[in-house]
Motif scaffolding. Structure first.
Motif, PDB file in Angstrom:
ATOM      1  N   GLN A  10       0.834  -1.203   0.000  1.00 25.62           N
ATOM      2  CA  GLN A  10       0.000   0.000   0.000  1.00 25.62           C
ATOM      3  C   GLN A  10       0.870   1.257   0.000  1.00 25.62           C
ATOM      4  O   GLN A  10       0.573   2.234  -0.695  1.00 25.62           O
ATOM      5  N   LEU A  11       1.940   1.227   0.766  1.00 26.71           N
ATOM      6  CA  LEU A  11       2.858   2.371   0.829  1.00 26.71           C
ATOM      7  C   LEU A  11       3.458   2.660  -0.546  1.00 26.71           C
ATOM      8  O   LEU A  11       3.452   3.809  -1.014  1.00 26.71           O
ATOM      9  N   TRP A  12       3.964   1.621  -1.201  1.00 21.83           N
ATOM     10  CA  TRP A  12       4.603   1.818  -2.500  1.00 21.83           C
ATOM     11  C   TRP A  12       3.596   2.126  -3.604  1.00 21.83           C
ATOM     12  O   TRP A  12       3.937   2.793  -4.588  1.00 21.83           O
ATOM     13  N   SER A  13       2.375   1.653  -3.456  1.00 25.50           N
ATOM     14  CA  SER A  13       1.354   2.013  -4.451  1.00 25.50           C
ATOM     15  C   SER A  13       1.061   3.509  -4.394  1.00 25.50           C
ATOM     16  O   SER A  13       0.776   4.134  -5.425  1.00 25.50           O
ATOM     17  N   LYS A  14       1.162   4.092  -3.190  1.00 19.61           N
ATOM     18  CA  LYS A  14       0.992   5.549  -3.058  1.00 19.61           C
ATOM     19  C   LYS A  14       2.203   6.279  -3.636  1.00 19.61           C
ATOM     20  O   LYS A  14       2.070   7.333  -4.260  1.00 19.61           O
ATOM     21  N   ILE A  15       3.399   5.729  -3.436  1.00 15.07           N
ATOM     22  CA  ILE A  15       4.612   6.338  -3.985  1.00 15.07           C
ATOM     23  C   ILE A  15       4.565   6.346  -5.507  1.00 15.07           C
ATOM     24  O   ILE A  15       4.959   7.315  -6.164  1.00 15.07           O
ATOM     25  N   TYR A  16       4.055   5.260  -6.094  1.00 13.16           N
ATOM     26  CA  TYR A  16       4.017   5.120  -7.549  1.00 13.16           C
ATOM     27  C   TYR A  16       2.802   5.791  -8.192  1.00 13.16           C
ATOM     28  O   TYR A  16       2.719   5.854  -9.421  1.00 13.16           O
ATOM     29  N   ASN A  17       1.843   6.260  -7.386  1.00 16.50           N
ATOM     30  CA  ASN A  17       0.602   6.802  -7.939  1.00 16.50           C
ATOM     31  C   ASN A  17       0.883   7.869  -8.996  1.00 16.50           C
ATOM     32  O   ASN A  17       1.717   8.762  -8.803  1.00 16.50           O
TER      33      ASN A  17
END
Length: 289
Positions: free
Chosen positions: A120-127
């Motif tokens: 979830q953290l990295w999905s926000k970083i990659y958004n």
């Protein structure tokens, strides 16, 4: 004889609960999955025995072949990127640098975080709209590089590698650090007296004496790459267009989305065999007389 027998009996009594638990959560499910893999079954009612047809179909399925290729790429990234970084950090920390305990703890923190939270953290970083990565690129004048990292076929797989590599660098680093610290200091002092540099000492003494722990790290890394599931499922669910699909996510979707329990079980058995084969190969590679 009575004493020996009583000791064996005592050992058996203490080991029996572990054997029962291990059989219940590992061995029995493997045998059940192996049986299901020989059936044409939708999970309801009675399945039809079809022998090895699921395995034959699996080896001809482009999605299965693609997922195996992706898992091998994950394993390669773990071996050639993750483990060297972990080894470098372990050697640096084991050389008694200032703040050794602090850095050891900081590097290990990602291991303690749930993989779902990491995803979830990295999905926000990659958004693509508000992600930290695109914002950073725009602020340093590289806005042309900003893109939908998880939504494009050319970047999705590489973007999926980074979170899992980042999460477990500290895990392997700690194992290697413990291995390096267990080496007698007398050996290093003798090497220093002989004029060996730190780099020469690392490659000629430290790393060769760490072979057992390096083997363990390599096995853990490869097996972890082959059975990766939660991170990929949360990040991309195997998309876009199956670009990031791995055997475990394909198995899950085959069983719970299309209700092909027999076919999905065949994929699960393949994952087990894949891990077993590579573990044997790694053990043979590290075997010494």
């Amino acid at each position: 004889m009575n004493t020996v027998f009583s000791k064996k009996t005592t050992i058996a009594i203490f080991v029996l609960p572990t054997i029962i638990v291990f059989s219940a959560i590992v061995l029995i499910p493997i045998f059940v999955s192996s049986y299901y893999s020989l059936l044409d079954w939708n999970g309801v009612g009675k399945g039809t025995f079809i022998g090895l047809d699921n395995y034959v179909a699996m080896m001809k399925d482009p999605r299965v072949i693609n997922s195996i290729k992706n898992s091998l790429l994950f394993a390669a990234a773990s071996i050639f990127i993750q483990l060297p970084i972990s080894l470098l950090l372990a050697l640096i920390l084991a050389s008694s640098v200032k703040g050794e305990g602090f850095y050891r703890t900081v590097y290990f923190i990602p291991v303690l975080i749930s993989t779902v939270v990491i995803a979830q953290l990295w999905s926000k970083i990659y958004n693509a709209d508000y992600g930290l990565l695109n914002t950073l690129l725009e602020n340093i004048g590289l806005s042309s590089w900003a893109q939908d990292w998880l939504g494009q076929k050319k970047t999705a797989l590489a973007a999926s590698f980074i979170p899992t590599l980042w999460q477990y660098v500290g895990y392997h680093m700690l194992l290697m650090y413990a291995g390096a610290k267990s080496i007698s200091k007398d050996i290093f002092e003798a090497a220093k007296m002989d004029g060996a540099s730190r780099i020469r000492t690392a490659f000629s003494i430290t790393i060769p004496l760490m072979r057992p722990i390096l083997k363990v790290c390599l096995i853990f890394s490869v097996i972890g790459a082959f059975k990766v599931f939660d991170l990929i499922y949360v990040l991309t669910a195997g998309g876009p267009f199956y670009t990031t699909e791995v055997p475990s996510t394909l198995m899950y979707m085959t069983i719970f989305d299309t209700y092909k329990y027999g076919y999905g079980s065949a994929i699960s058995v393949f994952i087990i065999l894949e891990c077993l084969v590579f573990t044997i190969l790694i053990n043979k590679f590290f075997k010494t007389e």
